[in-house]
Design an enzyme around this catalytic site. Structure first.
Site, PDB file in Angstrom:
ATOM      1  N   GLU A  79       3.761  10.099 -19.051  1.00 24.80           N
ATOM      2  CA  GLU A  79       4.374   8.771 -19.037  1.00 24.80           C
ATOM      3  C   GLU A  79       3.466   7.815 -18.261  1.00 24.80           C
ATOM      4  OE1 GLU A  79       7.767   8.187 -16.386  1.00 24.80           O
ATOM      5  OE2 GLU A  79       7.764  10.340 -16.030  1.00 24.80           O
ATOM      6  N   CYS A 111       9.854  12.298 -17.523  1.00 26.82           N
ATOM      7  CA  CYS A 111       9.406  13.613 -17.030  1.00 26.82           C
ATOM      8  C   CYS A 111       9.757  14.751 -17.981  1.00 26.82           C
ATOM      9  CB  CYS A 111      10.028  13.903 -15.672  1.00 26.82           C
ATOM     10  SG  CYS A 111       9.624  12.684 -14.427  1.00 26.82           S
ATOM     11  N   HIS A 233      13.131  20.408 -12.357  1.00 30.16           N
ATOM     12  CA  HIS A 233      12.271  19.232 -12.258  1.00 30.16           C
ATOM     13  C   HIS A 233      12.329  18.761 -10.800  1.00 30.16           C
ATOM     14  CE1 HIS A 233      10.473  15.394 -12.529  1.00 30.16           C
ATOM     15  NE2 HIS A 233      11.606  14.744 -12.336  1.00 30.16           N
TER      16      HIS A 233
HETATM   17  P1  HMG Z   1      16.194   6.097   0.375  1.00 28.70           P
HETATM   18  O1  HMG Z   1      17.320   5.210   0.035  1.00 28.70           O
HETATM   19  O2  HMG Z   1      15.077   5.504   1.146  1.00 28.70           O
HETATM   20  O3  HMG Z   1      16.654   7.358   1.191  1.00 28.70           O
HETATM   21  O4  HMG Z   1      15.609   6.693  -0.979  1.00 28.70           O
HETATM   22  P2  HMG Z   1      18.110   7.712   1.794  1.00 28.70           P
HETATM   23  O5  HMG Z   1      18.458   6.732   2.838  1.00 28.70           O
HETATM   24  O6  HMG Z   1      19.100   7.989   0.692  1.00 28.70           O
HETATM   25  O7  HMG Z   1      17.704   9.084   2.509  1.00 28.70           O
HETATM   26  C1  HMG Z   1      17.321  10.160   1.736  1.00 28.70           C
HETATM   27  C2  HMG Z   1      17.971  11.413   2.346  1.00 28.70           C
HETATM   28  O8  HMG Z   1      17.404  11.609   3.644  1.00 28.70           O
HETATM   29  C3  HMG Z   1      19.491  11.277   2.563  1.00 28.70           C
HETATM   30  O9  HMG Z   1      20.041  12.559   2.327  1.00 28.70           O
HETATM   31  C4  HMG Z   1      19.615  10.950   4.032  1.00 28.70           C
HETATM   32  O10 HMG Z   1      20.848  11.344   4.619  1.00 28.70           O
HETATM   33  C5  HMG Z   1      18.459  11.761   4.594  1.00 28.70           C
HETATM   34  P3  HMG Z   1      21.166  12.750   1.184  1.00 28.70           P
HETATM   35  O11 HMG Z   1      22.295  11.889   1.542  1.00 28.70           O
HETATM   36  O12 HMG Z   1      20.509  12.302  -0.126  1.00 28.70           O
HETATM   37  O13 HMG Z   1      21.444  14.219   1.181  1.00 28.70           O
HETATM   38  N1  HMG Z   1      17.957  11.270   5.895  1.00 28.70           N
HETATM   39  C6  HMG Z   1      17.608  12.084   6.904  1.00 28.70           C
HETATM   40  N2  HMG Z   1      17.628  13.436   7.015  1.00 28.70           N
HETATM   41  C7  HMG Z   1      17.197  13.971   8.219  1.00 28.70           C
HETATM   42  N3  HMG Z   1      16.755  13.192   9.254  1.00 28.70           N
HETATM   43  C8  HMG Z   1      16.723  11.860   9.158  1.00 28.70           C
HETATM   44  C9  HMG Z   1      17.167  11.248   7.959  1.00 28.70           C
HETATM   45  N4  HMG Z   1      17.251   9.963   7.516  1.00 28.70           N
HETATM   46  C10 HMG Z   1      17.742   9.998   6.257  1.00 28.70           C
HETATM   47  N5  HMG Z   1      16.282  11.127  10.184  1.00 28.70           N
HETATM   48  C11 HMG Z   1      15.527   7.904  -3.030  1.00 28.70           C
HETATM   49  C12 HMG Z   1      15.819   7.979  -1.533  1.00 28.70           C
HETATM   50  C13 HMG Z   1      15.469   9.312  -3.614  1.00 28.70           C
HETATM   51  C14 HMG Z   1      16.643   7.135  -3.732  1.00 28.70           C
HETATM   52  C15 HMG Z   1      14.164   7.183  -3.242  1.00 28.70           C
HETATM   53  O14 HMG Z   1      13.142   7.927  -2.665  1.00 28.70           O
HETATM   54  C16 HMG Z   1      13.834   6.910  -4.699  1.00 28.70           C
HETATM   55  O15 HMG Z   1      14.290   5.939  -5.291  1.00 28.70           O
HETATM   56  N6  HMG Z   1      12.971   7.776  -5.339  1.00 28.70           N
HETATM   57  C17 HMG Z   1      12.573   7.621  -6.730  1.00 28.70           C
HETATM   58  C18 HMG Z   1      13.664   8.035  -7.694  1.00 28.70           C
HETATM   59  C19 HMG Z   1      13.839   9.530  -7.801  1.00 28.70           C
HETATM   60  O16 HMG Z   1      12.995  10.304  -7.408  1.00 28.70           O
HETATM   61  N7  HMG Z   1      14.973   9.956  -8.386  1.00 28.70           N
HETATM   62  C20 HMG Z   1      15.252  11.357  -8.576  1.00 28.70           C
HETATM   63  C21 HMG Z   1      16.139  11.615  -9.793  1.00 28.70           C
HETATM   64  S1  HMG Z   1      15.471  10.857 -11.247  1.00 28.70           S
HETATM   65  C22 HMG Z   1      14.145  11.897 -11.696  1.00 28.70           C
HETATM   66  O17 HMG Z   1      14.022  12.965 -11.192  1.00 28.70           O
HETATM   67  C23 HMG Z   1      13.188  11.381 -12.720  1.00 28.70           C
HETATM   68  C24 HMG Z   1      11.855  10.893 -12.168  1.00 28.70           C
HETATM   69  O18 HMG Z   1      11.072  11.990 -11.782  1.00 28.70           O
HETATM   70  C25 HMG Z   1      11.140  10.045 -13.221  1.00 28.70           C
HETATM   71  C26 HMG Z   1      11.018  10.538 -14.647  1.00 28.70           C
HETATM   72  O19 HMG Z   1      11.865  11.166 -15.229  1.00 28.70           O
HETATM   73  O20 HMG Z   1      10.038  10.135 -15.244  1.00 28.70           O
HETATM   74  C27 HMG Z   1      12.023  10.017 -10.940  1.00 28.70           C
END
Ligand code: HMG
Length: 393
Positions: A79, A111, A233
């Site tokens: 992609e 993906c 994935h």
């Molecule tokens: P964010 O909003 O910055 O992070 O983005 P958050 O505030 O939700 O924190 C993440 C986790 O860390 C949370 O845990 C927090 O509690 C924890 P959860 O509630 O999820 O279990 N946390 C801590 N833990 C320990 N100590 C600390 C601490 N602080 C926070 N101090 C987000 C997170 C994944 C949304 C962001 O990184 C993002 O947008 N990533 C890109 C999208 C993505 O990867 N999505 C995955 C599903 S879609 C997919 O897999 C397809 C893809 O690969 C593309 C394709 O298909 O082509 C993306």
């Protein structure tokens, strides 16, 4: 006839950013990434690499082991396309010196396309046992600087030889799948970074898993206990832990840290340091499992869940080959990861900016950074020029 993966090899950029360095620069607690997201490092692409060099470098060990003239097709999943018309696989075909009697095509669905390519290859071999197909998944995961997605970047390629000699993993017939038209993650033609609704994307991933598993379970007489390990994935490794916990609950298992760890085995190890490689990431997880698991998995059934935003999910299964360990490129892979150079945060920003410039410009000479066998050396008259790296000739 057992059809499936005869060889499997990966390549990732020889540069990485440590997530503690990233956290400090972005003013975040490092545990958010090491624990909350489950990533220790991410591979950073240099300006002289792209999906073509990632793919050609990944496939090289396979092409060196077998006669390059023996491959009958290249199915290239990505992609991070470099051209709207010409398949990236055509460049790879040239770099690897493959036969002109070898078809090439590029496939896309976020993906998921690596799995679509693998299943197509398996079915092509089923129709004609003489097919020897290179399935290559290669991607550069790139989000906007300062966005929540930035922590989940990475890059890499996995190349698989699919044939009727499934030394590594026989792919079993029958999978479960789920498709829904959603906007969780996408990249319009005018952008070189993805747009994502991060939290929503993780919810859609889990919904797709639930439905794909249900479809799989209805179509095949298999239950949770029939699997020795599961691979997912891996946009970031914590996603797989959440997914597996969901699957355990769905199937009435007791989900706790120990039972999840047992089911995932060593499948998360490489991805914790490589980061997201989109279409290749499930297969990085599979290689990680096979090369690092403490248990001998010969003859065991592995469950695999592929997810591509937009979205398509597929749950399928494979049986590990009897002598699989002797067919893996374990030492090359571990040497590649151990030799990566750590970047400072400013070097990371510089690579990020220059990679974007290469994608947007014509008539540029590109300095040599990469230590892979192939690199991108210039773009002249809108034509990409690839060369063999002088240090590896
Ligand atoms: P964010 O909003 O910055 O992070 O983005 P958050 O505030 O939700 O924190 C993440 C986790 O860390 C949370 O845990 C927090 O509690 C924890 P959860 O509630 O999820 O279990 N946390 C801590 N833990 C320990 N100590 C600390 C601490 N602080 C926070 N101090 C987000 C997170 C994944 C949304 C962001 O990184 C993002 O947008 N990533 C890109 C999208 C993505 O990867 N999505 C995955 C599903 S879609 C997919 O897999 C397809 C893809 O690969 C593309 C394709 O298909 O082509 C993306």
């Amino acid at each position: 006839m057992t059809i499936g993966i005869q060889r499997i090899s990966f390549y990732t950029a020889p540069f990485y950013l440590d997530m503690s360095v990233f956290a400090q620069a972005r003013g975040e607690d490092a545990d958010k990434f090491h624990v909350g997201i489950g990533q220790d490092q991410m591979s950073v692409i240099s300006p002289d690499e792209d999906i073509v060099t990632l793919a050609a470098n990944a496939a090289l060990p396979i092409v060196q082991e077998f006669d390059p003239q023996s491959f009958t097709a290249v199915l290239f999943a990505t992609e991070s396309g470099i051209d709207q018309s010409k398949s990236a696989g055509a460049f790879v075909h040239g770099l690897l010196g493959l036969s002109s009697r070898c078809r090439v095509v590029e496939l896309k669905h976020a993906c998921y396309a690596g799995t679509a390519a693998l299943q197509m290859a398996v079915n092509m071999v089923r129709v004609n046992a003489n097919e020897r197909i290179l399935v290559i998944a290669a991607d550069v995961a790139r989000y906007e600087l300062g966005s929540p997605g930035e922590a989940t970047q990475g890059c890499g390629a996995v190349a698989m030889l699919v044939s009727n000699q499934a030394d590594v993993l026989a792919i079993e017939a029958g999978s479960g799948y789920y498709t829904e038209d959603v906007m969780d993650f996408w990249r319009p033609n005018y952008r070189d970074t993805a747009l994502v609704d991060g939290k929503y994307s993780t919810m859609v991933y889990l919904t797709a898993l639930k439905h794909a598993w249900q479809h799989f379970h209805e179509s095949r007489a298999l239950i949770y206990a029939d699997f020795a390990r599961f691979c997912y994935h891996l946009p970031f490794t914590k996603m797989a832990i959440k997914a597996h916990s969901r699957l355990m609950k769905l199937t009435g298992q007791e989900a706790n840290e120990a039972s999840i760890e047992q089911a995932m085995g060593a499948s998360l190890k490489y991805n914790r340091t490589v980061g997201n490689s989109y279409s290749a990431s499930l297969y990085f997880g599979l290689i990680s499992l096979l090369e690092n698991d403490v248990d001998d998995l010969a003859g065991q059934r592995i469950g695999l869940f592929s997810y591509g935003s937009g979205c398509v999910g597929e749950f399928f299964s494979g049986i590990v080959g009897t002598n699989y360990r002797q067919y893996l490129y374990t030492s090359q892979h571990q040497a590649l990861l151990a030799a990566r150079k750590e970047l400072s945060f400013s070097e990371y920003l510089d690579f990020y900016k220059r990679f974007g410039e290469v994608e947007r410009n014509d008539n540029i000479e590109i300095s040599s950074y990469s230590r892979g066998h192939f690199r991108l050396s210039a773009i002249r008259a809108h034509k990409r020029q690839y060369v063999q790296n002088s240090s590896t000739e």
